[in-house]
Write an enzyme that holds these catalytic residues in place. Structure first.
Site, PDB file in Angstrom:
ATOM      1  CD  GLU A  66      30.214  33.074  25.677  1.00  0.00           C
ATOM      2  OE1 GLU A  66      31.309  32.257  26.157  1.00  0.00           O
ATOM      3  OE2 GLU A  66      29.397  32.938  26.303  1.00  0.00           O
ATOM      4  NE  ARG A 105      18.180  45.003  29.386  1.00  0.00           N
ATOM      5  CZ  ARG A 105      17.602  45.518  30.415  1.00  0.00           C
ATOM      6  NH1 ARG A 105      18.314  46.343  31.323  1.00  0.00           N
ATOM      7  NH2 ARG A 105      16.499  45.345  30.720  1.00  0.00           N
TER       8      ARG A 105
END
Ligand SMILES: Cc1ncc(C[n+]2csc(CCOP(=O)(O)OP(=O)(O)O)c2C)c(N)n1
Ligand SMILES: [Mg+2]
Lengths: 340, 280
Positions: free
Chosen positions: A85, A194
């Site tokens: 990341e 989500r």
């Protein structure tokens, strides 16, 4: 990942929402219950067709973040950086330095947590035109549990100078947010979810960075919410209004810069402000609102959010209940305040 | 302000490197704080970049086709500032404002404040990722420009460097050339004592890079490596430059304590003498 992809719905009573059918989709997601990550993925594809400058990066979660759709259609403009990341954020920074508009996506905790200092040093200090669009924010990540549930991400991003933070409430707003951040020059954090969420924003709604949407202003209580909590706030308002408590709802989708004009106008009308967010009560929307009103127009503020604890596994619906993030919890908070 | 740049004349480059060192020392003494050792160790490399290899336009710093230089070891800011000033990005007189309030010459480079700085650095380990991103962007646009990134040898202890090393090889970034300033020292001591980084060459080879091992103070070797790196295709290149921290001033050389200590007025006088500046 197993259970992640069986969609769990976070929904409020159907009555409030125009249509809860996810099929067929309108191109702008108006009136549709969709996960904001789905609206994001689809919007990226649309924008990618029109704007060659858009490039997308992911860190091995493109199926979940929905950047995979862009990757399929524009493979030359998609960069999977692997499970790294920090490197992804830096690479996005470099791409922006050649005039590209990079969207870098992964789960919110890895984006803002693992790569925090890269975001600070490389992206924000240099004021690079990078869009950090993170999914799987909050506890509605569900079954994966605390390791994957970012309840600190807004706080982490708020303290960094030059960062703009946007938390869309539904698919319709998400699409507009993504369009708006493409036209904005500078670092942005977009917080996506989500789970499927109800549609809340009206057809004539037009998102603008830094502008809150006022559903209505109440003369007693005003609920300032963001993300999935806008839907709970609207539900709570209906209950409270029936009880004779004049309640308003504001969608504060831009957390930074805060819409202080609207906030001041709301504070002036309020006997109580309730903030509602799927985030820690420390450092997020509740903090931002409290900081502003305490300095400019002191009014009683109650913060609905995650009370300085980690999340856990469960279905999104169960978790919202467990962590006190339902309409009933908002109502209860107002009742407690009234009882004083 | 016109400067003779892009020359392969080794004597000219050596003289420029000497000038760069003189400016570094002067500005550090003036500021009273800053990083001496790591600025001097990479002075020959950075001189070769700014006065020979890189295609750049000091008066048009945002020229689209420019080669890019990323100073990942941002604490060597005085070196970058000296090179930029001598190349003509800004007036040399600005160098005396290093680290002072209101100066664009921040303790570590700020791209928002100073023309010619591509990205703000100072937190180690981040520059190579940015260089990768630039290299990818240039390739997408079919811009023939190249990207250079200077790292410290202590810096490569940072995990992100190896994430970026993987990325550059995976995307076959042959428009990228990293350079490691292998002076053997970091802040707390010798790299070999603090956290062993050897075998450095084997690591970069294993990560899929083409390596060049050179004496980082031999101008001819530097220039040749920079030329040869350009010929390597479908792979990123890294120049492993063996250097001496504090190079150019005998009493600073290979001394761990001169990482972040600046010359006193007396030391500056002696140092300038060693660099042949007496009477100038
Ligand atoms: C992330 C980070 N950690 C620590 C530091 C503090 N620091 C500055 S320079 C340095 C040592 C660097 O050693 P090296 O990379 O070998 O540089 P050089 O010897 O060329 O000066 C350290 C630890 C920093 N700037 N960034
Ligand atoms: Mg070193």
């Amino acid at each position: 990942m197993g259970s992640r992809e069986q969609e769990s719905r976070v929904q409020s009573p159907e009555s409030r929402v125009k249509t809860q059918n996810s099929e067929p989709r309108t191109p702008d997601f108006f009136g549709q219950a969709v996960a904001t990550r789905d609206a994001y993925g689809a919007t990226l594809v649309e924008l990618g067709k029109k704007n060659e400058r858009i490039v997308v990066l992911d860190a091995d979660l493109s199926g979940s973040t929905k950047t995979g759709k862009f990757a399929k259609i524009f493979p030359e403009r998609f960069f999977n950086i692997g499970i790294s990341e920090q490197d992804m954020v830096g690479t996005a920074g470099g791409l922006s330095l050649t005039g590209k508009i990079p969207f870098a996506s992964t789960f919110a905790i890895f984006e803002t947590g693992r790569a925090w200092e890269q975001i600070r040093q490389t992206i924000c200090y240099s004021y690079l035109n990078v869009k950090l669009a993170a999914t799987h924010s909050g506890i509605t990540v569900g079954e994966d549990g605390a390791s994957h549930q970012a309840v600190e991400d807004i706080a982490l991003m708020r303290v960094v100078p030059n960062m703009t933070i946007i938390v869309p409430s539904d698919g319709f707003e998400t699409k507009q947010v993504i369009e708006a951040v493409v036209d904005y020059e500078g670092p942005v954090y977009v917080r996506l979810g989500r789970a499927k969420v109800p549609a809340v924003m009206p057809a004539d709604y037009r998102f603008r960075i830094g502008k809150a949407y006022v559903f209505n202003i109440g003369n007693d209580v005003n609920i300032i919410a963001a993300g999935i909590m806008v839907s709970a706030a609207l539900e709570a308002r209906d209950i409270l209004s029936k009880e004779g408590i004049d309640t308003g709802v504001i969608n504060m989708s831009t957390i930074k810069p805060l819409d202080t004009d609207t906030l001041l106008a709301v504070a002036e009308k309020s006997k109580l402000i309730v903030t509602a967010e799927e985030h820690s009560i420390i450092g997020g929307l509740g903090s931002a609102v409290s900081e502003f009103v305490s300095e400019n127009h002191p009014v009683h503020v109650k913060r609905i959010g995650i009370k300085d604890i980690f999340g856990c596994s469960g279905s999104p619906k169960e978790l919202l209940k467990l962590y006190g993030l339902t309409a009933e919890d908002i109502v209860k908070t107002v009742h407690e305040w009234k009882g004083k | 302000m016109t400067t003779l740049i892009n020359s392969r004349d080794i004597d000219f480059l050596k003289e420029q490197a000497r000038n760069v060192r003189v400016e570094i020392l002067k500005m550090l003494t003036e500021s009273g704080s800053g990083h001496t050792g790591g600025s001097l160790s990479a002075a020959d490399i950075v001189t070769a970049l700014y006065f020979y290899k890189m295609r750049h336009r000091p008066l048009e710093p945002k020229w689209k086709e420019r080669d890019r230089f990323i100073l990942s070891k941002g604490h060597a800011a005085p070196l970058l500032y000296a090179a930029l000033a001598l190349a003509g990005y800004f007036d040399k007189s600005l160098l005396s404002s290093l680290r002072k309030i209101g100066s664009p010459l921040q303790g570590h480079p700020s791209s928002k404040l100073l023309q010619g700085v591509e990205v703000s650095t100072g937190s180690l380990g981040q520059g190579l990722s940015v260089a990768n991103g630039i290299a990818l962007g240039l390739r997408l646009d079919r811009t023939p420009a190249r990207v250079f990134c200077l790292l410290g040898d202590g810096e490569i202890q940072e995990g992100q460097v190896w994430e970026a090393a993987m990325t550059a090889a995976h995307y076959m970034l042959d428009n990228l050339c990293a350079i490691i300033d292998i002076n053997g020292l970091q802040i707390d001591g010798r790299c070999s004592d603090i956290m062993k980084i050897e075998p450095i060459a084997a690591k970069w080879i294993a990560f899929g890079w083409h390596i060049f091992e050179i004496d980082g103070h031999n101008m001819e070797a530097i220039v040749n490596a920079l030329d040869d790196a350009e010929k390597i295709k479908r792979k990123p290149s890294v120049i492993l430059a063996k250097t001496i921290k504090g190079k150019g001033v005998s009493f600073f050389e290979d001394k761990v304590e001169y990482h972040g200590i600046v010359p006193t007025k007396e030391e500056l006088e002696l140092a300038l003498k060693e660099l042949g500046e007496n009477g100038k």
